[in-house]
Design a protein around this motif. Structure first.
Motif, PDB file in Angstrom:
ATOM      1  N   ARG A 293      24.950  28.091  43.874  1.00  0.00           N
ATOM      2  CA  ARG A 293      24.771  29.557  44.285  1.00  0.00           C
ATOM      3  C   ARG A 293      25.789  30.375  43.656  1.00  0.00           C
ATOM      4  NH1 ARG A 293      24.718  28.536  49.118  1.00  0.00           N
ATOM      5  NH2 ARG A 293      22.542  27.924  49.333  1.00  0.00           N
ATOM      6  N   ALA A 294      27.205  30.018  43.769  1.00  0.00           N
ATOM      7  CA  ALA A 294      28.237  30.907  43.350  1.00  0.00           C
ATOM      8  C   ALA A 294      28.131  31.083  41.767  1.00  0.00           C
ATOM      9  CB  ALA A 294      29.522  30.107  43.286  1.00  0.00           C
ATOM     10  N   LYS A 295      27.786  29.943  41.228  1.00  0.00           N
ATOM     11  CA  LYS A 295      27.738  30.103  39.347  1.00  0.00           C
ATOM     12  C   LYS A 295      26.485  30.922  39.175  1.00  0.00           C
ATOM     13  CE  LYS A 295      29.370  25.509  38.194  1.00  0.00           C
ATOM     14  NZ  LYS A 295      29.539  24.426  37.442  1.00  0.00           N
ATOM     15  N   SER A 296      25.262  31.082  40.151  1.00  0.00           N
ATOM     16  CA  SER A 296      24.183  31.617  39.778  1.00  0.00           C
ATOM     17  C   SER A 296      24.598  33.140  40.000  1.00  0.00           C
ATOM     18  CB  SER A 296      23.082  31.248  40.694  1.00  0.00           C
ATOM     19  OG  SER A 296      21.769  32.233  40.654  1.00  0.00           O
ATOM     20  N   HIS A 297      25.516  33.275  41.225  1.00  0.00           N
ATOM     21  CA  HIS A 297      25.775  34.790  41.509  1.00  0.00           C
ATOM     22  C   HIS A 297      26.509  35.341  40.420  1.00  0.00           C
ATOM     23  CE1 HIS A 297      24.721  34.371  46.021  1.00  0.00           C
ATOM     24  NE2 HIS A 297      23.750  34.525  45.558  1.00  0.00           N
ATOM     25  N   ALA A 298      27.592  34.470  39.832  1.00  0.00           N
ATOM     26  CA  ALA A 298      28.413  34.733  38.782  1.00  0.00           C
ATOM     27  C   ALA A 298      27.741  35.435  37.676  1.00  0.00           C
ATOM     28  CB  ALA A 298      29.459  33.849  38.549  1.00  0.00           C
ATOM     29  N   ARG A 299      26.693  34.453  37.330  1.00  0.00           N
ATOM     30  CA  ARG A 299      25.821  34.780  36.124  1.00  0.00           C
ATOM     31  C   ARG A 299      25.255  36.204  36.149  1.00  0.00           C
ATOM     32  NH1 ARG A 299      24.814  29.211  35.735  1.00  0.00           N
ATOM     33  NH2 ARG A 299      23.116  29.420  37.172  1.00  0.00           N
ATOM     34  N   ILE A 300      24.515  36.469  37.564  1.00  0.00           N
ATOM     35  CA  ILE A 300      23.939  37.699  37.833  1.00  0.00           C
ATOM     36  C   ILE A 300      25.113  38.963  37.665  1.00  0.00           C
ATOM     37  CG2 ILE A 300      22.825  39.115  39.722  1.00  0.00           C
ATOM     38  CD1 ILE A 300      21.619  36.482  40.623  1.00  0.00           C
ATOM     39  N   TRP A 301      26.068  38.376  38.228  1.00  0.00           N
ATOM     40  CA  TRP A 301      27.212  39.888  38.081  1.00  0.00           C
ATOM     41  C   TRP A 301      27.774  39.937  36.654  1.00  0.00           C
ATOM     42  CZ3 TRP A 301      28.053  43.375  41.350  1.00  0.00           C
ATOM     43  CH2 TRP A 301      27.856  43.161  42.703  1.00  0.00           C
ATOM     44  N   PHE A 321      33.527  41.600  36.354  1.00  0.00           N
ATOM     45  CA  PHE A 321      33.443  40.200  35.840  1.00  0.00           C
ATOM     46  C   PHE A 321      34.722  39.036  36.166  1.00  0.00           C
ATOM     47  CE2 PHE A 321      31.719  37.166  32.949  1.00  0.00           C
ATOM     48  CZ  PHE A 321      32.949  36.534  32.455  1.00  0.00           C
ATOM     49  N   HIS A 322      35.813  39.830  36.181  1.00  0.00           N
ATOM     50  CA  HIS A 322      36.786  39.184  36.452  1.00  0.00           C
ATOM     51  C   HIS A 322      36.822  38.636  38.127  1.00  0.00           C
ATOM     52  CE1 HIS A 322      41.132  37.724  36.876  1.00  0.00           C
ATOM     53  NE2 HIS A 322      41.248  38.555  37.845  1.00  0.00           N
ATOM     54  N   ARG A 323      36.397  39.664  38.971  1.00  0.00           N
ATOM     55  CA  ARG A 323      36.261  39.404  40.346  1.00  0.00           C
ATOM     56  C   ARG A 323      35.259  38.102  40.540  1.00  0.00           C
ATOM     57  NH1 ARG A 323      34.717  44.352  43.571  1.00  0.00           N
ATOM     58  NH2 ARG A 323      36.657  45.059  43.002  1.00  0.00           N
ATOM     59  N   LYS A 324      33.989  38.143  39.928  1.00  0.00           N
ATOM     60  CA  LYS A 324      33.037  37.092  40.200  1.00  0.00           C
ATOM     61  C   LYS A 324      33.666  35.791  39.564  1.00  0.00           C
ATOM     62  CE  LYS A 324      30.919  39.999  42.588  1.00  0.00           C
ATOM     63  NZ  LYS A 324      30.851  39.597  44.037  1.00  0.00           N
ATOM     64  N   ALA A 325      34.484  35.804  38.193  1.00  0.00           N
ATOM     65  CA  ALA A 325      34.903  34.703  37.836  1.00  0.00           C
ATOM     66  C   ALA A 325      35.717  33.860  38.751  1.00  0.00           C
ATOM     67  CB  ALA A 325      35.351  34.876  36.565  1.00  0.00           C
ATOM     68  N   VAL A 326      36.689  34.785  39.653  1.00  0.00           N
ATOM     69  CA  VAL A 326      37.527  34.358  40.405  1.00  0.00           C
ATOM     70  C   VAL A 326      36.778  33.598  41.490  1.00  0.00           C
ATOM     71  CG1 VAL A 326      39.304  34.678  42.140  1.00  0.00           C
ATOM     72  CG2 VAL A 326      39.353  35.576  39.777  1.00  0.00           C
ATOM     73  N   VAL A 327      35.809  34.188  42.119  1.00  0.00           N
ATOM     74  CA  VAL A 327      34.894  33.600  43.233  1.00  0.00           C
ATOM     75  C   VAL A 327      34.424  32.257  42.686  1.00  0.00           C
ATOM     76  CG1 VAL A 327      32.796  33.986  44.647  1.00  0.00           C
ATOM     77  CG2 VAL A 327      34.403  35.602  44.378  1.00  0.00           C
ATOM     78  N   ALA A 328      33.657  32.054  41.752  1.00  0.00           N
ATOM     79  CA  ALA A 328      32.983  31.169  41.048  1.00  0.00           C
ATOM     80  C   ALA A 328      34.091  29.900  40.861  1.00  0.00           C
ATOM     81  CB  ALA A 328      32.509  31.041  39.572  1.00  0.00           C
ATOM     82  N   HIS A 329      35.291  30.350  40.372  1.00  0.00           N
ATOM     83  CA  HIS A 329      36.181  29.225  40.054  1.00  0.00           C
ATOM     84  C   HIS A 329      36.860  28.671  41.469  1.00  0.00           C
ATOM     85  CE1 HIS A 329      39.658  27.129  38.404  1.00  0.00           C
ATOM     86  NE2 HIS A 329      40.584  27.830  39.236  1.00  0.00           N
ATOM     87  N   GLN A 330      36.878  29.448  42.619  1.00  0.00           N
ATOM     88  CA  GLN A 330      37.653  29.083  44.006  1.00  0.00           C
ATOM     89  C   GLN A 330      36.171  28.245  44.235  1.00  0.00           C
ATOM     90  OE1 GLN A 330      40.484  29.765  45.266  1.00  0.00           O
ATOM     91  NE2 GLN A 330      39.778  28.285  46.884  1.00  0.00           N
ATOM     92  N   ALA A 331      35.048  28.710  44.094  1.00  0.00           N
ATOM     93  CA  ALA A 331      34.125  27.827  44.731  1.00  0.00           C
ATOM     94  C   ALA A 331      33.991  26.351  44.057  1.00  0.00           C
ATOM     95  CB  ALA A 331      32.531  28.237  44.662  1.00  0.00           C
ATOM     96  N   GLU A 332      34.361  26.131  42.717  1.00  0.00           N
ATOM     97  CA  GLU A 332      34.470  24.961  42.348  1.00  0.00           C
ATOM     98  C   GLU A 332      35.551  24.195  42.895  1.00  0.00           C
ATOM     99  OE1 GLU A 332      34.767  25.705  38.043  1.00  0.00           O
ATOM    100  OE2 GLU A 332      32.453  26.213  37.709  1.00  0.00           O
TER     101      GLU A 332
END
Length: 474
Positions: A293-301, A321-332
């Motif tokens: 879901r985080a990856k999907s949201h990151a792609r949308i953003w 973009f940087h903000r969402k990439a950080v969120v996706a990385h934290q989720a991983e």
């Protein structure tokens, strides 16, 4: 459903904050009673939906607002649920923390019944932790503060005091607490704890006839562990009287009951292990879904960022973009951590299984050894009759299912004596005990094991007879 509750709570808290803004300015402090009530109601719905962890999370959120809550009753309910939740998790420090807050809320309500109940629960908690001094202090306080019409609670306080004094072997206090409990609430005498305490008291004071009479009248209870305690006391009485035959019969019955108890304990442990495995699998699956879901949201953003670059400029797009990439990385990272936790729990579960099997062997042999010793001849050898050998085979089949039938099926040339010898080896009976059974030297037992290994033929050259035989119960 769970996410709907969370969203509703956010809206409720936001609305409540806006509606009470004027009042906060007027009174100079925040009244969060409405928010706390909404959180508590949400936690109860989650408990009904078997979402215990989510309910606990909601209750902990409610504690952040509880200080500004002017309703002590709702605070009492929240702290009561939290102390109960941590009691189930055996987290006694957290249980004690919320029990004390529960007591404070009950005292604010001036409710003697809830205050006494909170004090009683604190006493039970300290008893479970082995702090007998604090347990007695809280139980006495609960007894004196309980309303006069709360006879059941007052009797339970005395009965719990009796349990503490049984641990410290303070016989006079046991007797006093028993009499006081029955005087407060006569029907308390029908409970198992009261009955076992009374039998212990009679046995310790030498009133063996009365103790045995009460035991014989109570052996039909449905509680397996209560029957084991009863039979243990009865065996002790027979041994003190020198009634060896009756004590041996008691030991045989205890053997059967302990086998049943161990099987029930093993089933409970396995169920708990399966539950833990299921919970870890669910958490891992949830983490994977969250990562997707985080990856999907990151792609949308990312796409939105590209549109923002066209509309608002490159700087705003890069920030988003940087903000969402950080969120996706934290989720991983969180998903990897959960996967490591799951692997660690699997290792702990495996170790628990091995420890359970080891304790089961030790317990079974500890029960069997007194029976073997009772069969010794004047020369020191152990004389086992056909019934004793059948009991050994039955117990081996309980530990290693279908052990004897599989052994006879795969090795039809084995005699009954060979099979029984294999039972002793599989149950890990020490060589000196086996030597006493067959009337041979301990060194001859090792030679006999080598001969038996050759007779079985299928075992590996570097594999011991004990290891090979335990495979028949897998």
């Amino acid at each position: 459903m769970k996410w709907t509750i969370y969203i509703s709570l956010i809206l409720v808290m936001a609305t409540s904050a806006c509606s009470h803004q004027g009042q906060q300015m007027a009174y100079g402090r925040k009244d969060s009673t409405a928010v706390v009530k909404k959180l508590y109601e949400a936690s109860q719905r989650l408990y009904e939906e078997q979402e215990a962890d989510s309910a606990l999370s909601i209750l902990l959120t409610a504690t952040d607002y509880a200080k500004g809550c002017h309703d002590p009753e709702i605070r009492y309910l929240i702290y009561k649920d939290l102390s109960g939740a941590y009691e189930k998790k055996d987290l006694f420090d957290l249980q004690e923390k919320y029990l004390l807050l529960q007591l404070e809320a009950a005292q604010s309500m001036s409710d003697a019944g809830k205050t006494a109940t909170s004090l009683f629960t604190l006493g039970v908690s300290y008893y479970a932790q082995g702090d007998n001094e604090k347990a007695i202090a809280y139980l006495d306080d609960a007894y004196h503060k309980a309303p006069s019409d709360s006879t059941k609670l007052r009797a339970k306080c005395q009965l719990m005091r009796c349990q503490v004094f049984l641990q410290t072997e303070t016989l006079d206090s046991v007797v006093s607490s028993l009499h006081q409990a029955r005087a407060e609430h006569p029907s308390i005498a029908e409970e198992e704890v009261y009955h076992l305490s009374e039998i212990y008291m009679l046995s310790q004071t030498g009133l063996y006839d009365e103790a045995e009479k009460k035991i014989n009248g109570y052996l039909q209870t449905d509680s397996l562990y209560a029957r084991i305690e009863e039979l243990s006391l009865l065996q002790s009485i027979h041994e003190k009287r020198g009634q060896t035959r009756q004590a041996l019969d008691d030991a045989n019955q205890l053997l059967v009951l302990n086998d049943s108890a161990m099987q029930r304990e093993a089933s409970t442990s396995m169920a708990k292990i399966h539950q833990l495995q299921h919970e870890e699998q669910m958490k891992l699956a949830a983490a994977r879904q969250e990562m997707m879901r985080a990856k999907s949201h990151a792609r949308i953003w990312s796409l939105l960022s590209l549109l923002t670059i066209v509309v608002a400029g490159a700087i705003v797009a890069i920030v988003m973009f940087h903000r969402k990439a950080v969120v996706a990385h934290q989720a991983e990272l969180d998903a990897l951590r959960l996967a490591e936790d799951a692997q660690s729990n699997e290792t702990e579960i495996k170790a628990l299984n091995e420890d359970l099997q080891r304790r089961y062997y030790e317990h079974l042999y500890a029960i069997l050894l007194p029976i073997l010793n009772a069969k010794r001849s004047p020369s020191g050898h152990i004389n086992l009759n056909e019934k004793s050998w059948q009991l050994i085979e039955e117990n081996t089949n309980l530990v290693l299912p279908k052990f004897t039938s599989q052994l006879r099926k795969n090795h039809s040339s084995l005699s009954d004596e060979d099979v029984r010898f294999c039972c002793l080896v599989a149950m890990k009976v020490p060589n000196p005990v086996i030597a006493n059974i067959y009337g041979i030297a301990p060194s001859s037992v090792a030679i006999r094991k080598l001969r038996m290994k050759k007779k079985l033929e299928e075992s590996e050259m570097n594999e011991t007879l004990e290891v090979y035989l335990t495979k028949y119960g897998v």
